[in-house]
Design a protein around this motif. Structure first.
Motif, PDB file in Angstrom:
ATOM      1  N   LYS A 130       0.874  -1.030   0.037  1.00  0.00           N
ATOM      2  CA  LYS A 130      -0.046  -0.070   0.028  1.00  0.00           C
ATOM      3  C   LYS A 130       0.955   1.489   0.090  1.00  0.00           C
ATOM      4  O   LYS A 130       0.616   2.192   0.645  1.00  0.00           O
ATOM      5  CB  LYS A 130      -0.819   0.060   1.098  1.00  0.00           C
ATOM      6  CG  LYS A 130      -1.621  -1.362   1.494  1.00  0.00           C
ATOM      7  CD  LYS A 130      -2.170  -1.864   0.026  1.00  0.00           C
ATOM      8  CE  LYS A 130      -3.307  -1.054  -0.542  1.00  0.00           C
ATOM      9  NZ  LYS A 130      -3.501  -1.338  -1.965  1.00  0.00           N
ATOM     10  N   SER A 213      -1.907   7.356   6.268  1.00  0.00           N
ATOM     11  CA  SER A 213      -2.658   7.072   4.863  1.00  0.00           C
ATOM     12  C   SER A 213      -2.635   5.734   4.566  1.00  0.00           C
ATOM     13  O   SER A 213      -3.342   4.948   4.070  1.00  0.00           O
ATOM     14  CB  SER A 213      -2.436   7.941   3.947  1.00  0.00           C
ATOM     15  OG  SER A 213      -1.117   7.911   3.746  1.00  0.00           O
ATOM     16  N   SER A 217      -5.729   2.894   3.887  1.00  0.00           N
ATOM     17  CA  SER A 217      -5.479   1.850   2.478  1.00  0.00           C
ATOM     18  C   SER A 217      -5.495   0.399   2.974  1.00  0.00           C
ATOM     19  O   SER A 217      -6.461  -0.203   2.272  1.00  0.00           O
ATOM     20  CB  SER A 217      -4.244   2.301   1.679  1.00  0.00           C
ATOM     21  OG  SER A 217      -4.426   1.720   0.521  1.00  0.00           O
ATOM     22  N   TYR A 221      -8.397  -2.473   1.924  1.00  0.00           N
ATOM     23  CA  TYR A 221      -7.905  -3.414   0.956  1.00  0.00           C
ATOM     24  C   TYR A 221      -7.831  -4.850   1.549  1.00  0.00           C
ATOM     25  O   TYR A 221      -8.198  -5.845   1.063  1.00  0.00           O
ATOM     26  CB  TYR A 221      -6.454  -3.050   0.462  1.00  0.00           C
ATOM     27  CG  TYR A 221      -6.194  -3.767  -0.961  1.00  0.00           C
ATOM     28  CD1 TYR A 221      -6.616  -3.506  -2.149  1.00  0.00           C
ATOM     29  CD2 TYR A 221      -5.417  -4.889  -0.692  1.00  0.00           C
ATOM     30  CE1 TYR A 221      -6.207  -4.318  -3.310  1.00  0.00           C
ATOM     31  CE2 TYR A 221      -4.922  -5.550  -1.979  1.00  0.00           C
ATOM     32  CZ  TYR A 221      -5.421  -5.054  -2.971  1.00  0.00           C
ATOM     33  OH  TYR A 221      -4.987  -5.889  -4.288  1.00  0.00           O
ATOM     34  N   ARG A 323      -6.814   2.958  -6.165  1.00  0.00           N
ATOM     35  CA  ARG A 323      -8.302   2.745  -5.898  1.00  0.00           C
ATOM     36  C   ARG A 323      -9.157   3.921  -6.906  1.00  0.00           C
ATOM     37  O   ARG A 323      -8.526   4.914  -7.066  1.00  0.00           O
ATOM     38  CB  ARG A 323      -8.584   2.873  -4.676  1.00  0.00           C
ATOM     39  CG  ARG A 323      -8.158   1.933  -3.669  1.00  0.00           C
ATOM     40  CD  ARG A 323      -8.405   2.013  -1.972  1.00  0.00           C
ATOM     41  NE  ARG A 323      -7.604   2.862  -1.611  1.00  0.00           N
ATOM     42  CZ  ARG A 323      -7.866   3.619  -0.243  1.00  0.00           C
ATOM     43  NH1 ARG A 323      -8.889   3.267   0.376  1.00  0.00           N
ATOM     44  NH2 ARG A 323      -6.845   4.646   0.205  1.00  0.00           N
ATOM     45  N   VAL A 328     -11.866   6.346  -1.692  1.00  0.00           N
ATOM     46  CA  VAL A 328     -10.726   6.659  -0.623  1.00  0.00           C
ATOM     47  C   VAL A 328     -11.385   7.588   0.377  1.00  0.00           C
ATOM     48  O   VAL A 328     -12.191   8.479   0.177  1.00  0.00           O
ATOM     49  CB  VAL A 328      -9.704   7.562  -1.483  1.00  0.00           C
ATOM     50  CG1 VAL A 328      -8.562   7.981  -0.400  1.00  0.00           C
ATOM     51  CG2 VAL A 328      -9.005   6.871  -2.514  1.00  0.00           C
TER      52      VAL A 328
END
Length: 464
Positions: A130, A213, A217, A221, A323, A328
């Motif tokens: 990621k 961040s 993510s 995921y 993505r 997001v």
């Protein structure tokens, strides 16, 4: 996010210059083996004696020369020309820390002209999760394929992850056999095992991302495979009481806390306190002379290009494994702070390599970096216009060719690219390589290297 504040120009040993430069030494004034350039004791003409200036005059001359040098130096600083570290005259060799902890001499830097070097062909990329690493893998795939290099490939798509990397998991590896050129697929890093597979002169690099961040993510995921995420109804609920959902002994929960620390193969510190963390990070920096930042991705590509001594076009790339922006979830400052605190080891790792990144930027030259980033972005814009239907990423429903359709995993849809119709043969080849997702490209390299029957060389071997 950390800023550049607090960074400064590095000295001789603090600098991490790019790899692959020649070891030649340009001599400057007073270099080894040269006569003293300031005062010659040999008469200028036979039979005549050279008159030395009186001491007071000599001091005035030296003072004037010093003032001129200081003026030139100040002017160069205003113009943005990078300096070598103090105590490092430009005829001295630089030192580059090697993965094994040794040092190698390399030719000095001339900020006004390209340095002679040979492109790196032995490369280890630790593909972290990621962080935008799939984009890096695409350009490594393309470079290796066009150069006919030998990839260290997993039997499927990862090297036994989440278990530590083992040389025996590399397809075609045998002890004492030939080494490989590029290692770049997901693994949990283990240096001694990697060194069994890769040549001693391999260049090691990786990429890291702000843990705030990154964790957002990862939650999106890996929610289906990390029990800690699966139990939480949302990221907000998880952040309210992460210990309630997290059990470190459960398989898959490495995705839920300190994922970068895990990917780098680091053990949890045995004792509390900063000393053990500092020791671990110092060892990592000896192994990885370059660590990129997701937040400064284009700047990272330029620094990578310089470190590998590649052409500017070799790091042209479209974003992979991204993505859909609608999926997001923006974080507010409090949530970002909570995620950094929960992933405290990752935050310390990120902060460490953030500082080393900006030291490298200063050594490269900020103005030079800005100019090269602008050229990179313009080439990318032109390539998107030439290659891509619609000029950018699209949802999978808009990609009719399954060979370039990205694999879908997790809650959010992963975007890909559709090619413009009517491309010529050369453009078709270039554009297809640039948009081929990681899994399909790995299969392509596998077939090239091993063929349909799985024996190395059956697919044509090197040079294809």
């Amino acid at each position: 996010m950390l800023s550049r504040a607090g960074t400064s120009s590095t000295g001789l040993l603090g600098s991490l210059p790019s790899a692959g430069r020649g070891a030649g030494l340009e001599r400057g004034w007073g270099g080894a083996g040269s006569q003293n350039a300031w005062v010659s004791l040999t008469p200028l003409c036979p039979g005549r004696r050279m008159k030395l200036l009186p001491r007071c005059c000599r001091l005035q001359v030296l003072g004037a020369a010093l003032a001129v040098c200081m003026t030139i130096g100040f002017t160069l600083q205003l113009l943005g020309v990078p300096f070598q570290g103090r105590g490092s005259p430009d005829w001295l060799p630089h030192l580059r820390l090697l993965p094994g902890g040794g040092a190698e001499e390399r030719a000095p830097s001339n900020p006004l002209s390209p340095r002679p070097c040979q492109p790196r062909r032995h490369i280890v990329f630790l593909k972290t999760h990621k962080t935008g690493s799939s984009t890096i893998v695409n350009l490594l795939h393309r470079f290796g394929e066009t150069q006919g290099l030998r990839f260290a490939l997993p039997p499927r798509y990862q090297f036994g992850y989440p278990y530590p990397f083992q040389a025996r998991r590399v397809k075609g590896y045998r002890p004492g056999g030939p080494s490989f050129d590029i290692l770049c697929h997901h693994m949990r890093f283990d240096l001694p095992e990697v060194q069994k597979v890769m040549p001693p002169d391999s260049f090691y690099f990786s990429i890291v991302r702000d843990p705030g961040s990154l964790a957002e993510s990862a939650f999106s995921y890996y929610r289906g495979v990390a029990p800690a995420f699966r139990r939480a109804g949302s990221l907000t609920q998880f952040l309210a009481a992460p210990e309630r959902f997290y059990d470190p002994a459960e398989r898959g929960n490495h995705y839920a806390r300190n994922l970068l620390w895990f990917d780098f193969g680091l053990a949890l510190p045995a004792a509390p306190g900063p000393k053990a963390v500092r020791v671990a990070l110092a060892q990592l920096e000896r192994t990885f002379p370059l660590v990129l930042l997701t937040e400064y991705f284009d700047e990272s590509l330029v620094l990578l290009r310089e470190a590998l001594c590649w052409a500017e076009e070799d790091v042209d790339a479209f974003r992979h494994n991204g993505r859909n922006p609608r999926a997001v979830r923006p974080l507010d400052s409090a949530q970002a702070a909570q995620l950094r605190a929960w992933n405290g080891l990752d935050w310390q790792l990120y902060a460490h390599f953030n500082r080393s990144f900006w030291r490298r930027v200063e050594a490269f030259g900020p103005a030079r970096l800005q100019a090269e980033v602008a050229r990179l972005r313009e080439r990318r814009r032109a390539l998107a216009e030439r290659c891509l239907l619609g000029g950018g990423p699209v949802e999978v429903a808009g990609i009719p060719d399954e060979r370039i359709r990205p694999f879908q995993f997790g809650q959010a849809q992963i975007l890909g690219y559709a090619l413009r119709p009517g491309l010529g043969p050369a453009e078709q080849q270039l554009c297809t390589r640039m948009v081929t997702p990681e899994l399909q490209y790995k299969d392509r390299l596998d077939a090239r290297q091993f063929g349909a029957n799985g024996s190395e060389g059956a697919g044509g071997g090197r040079g294809r």
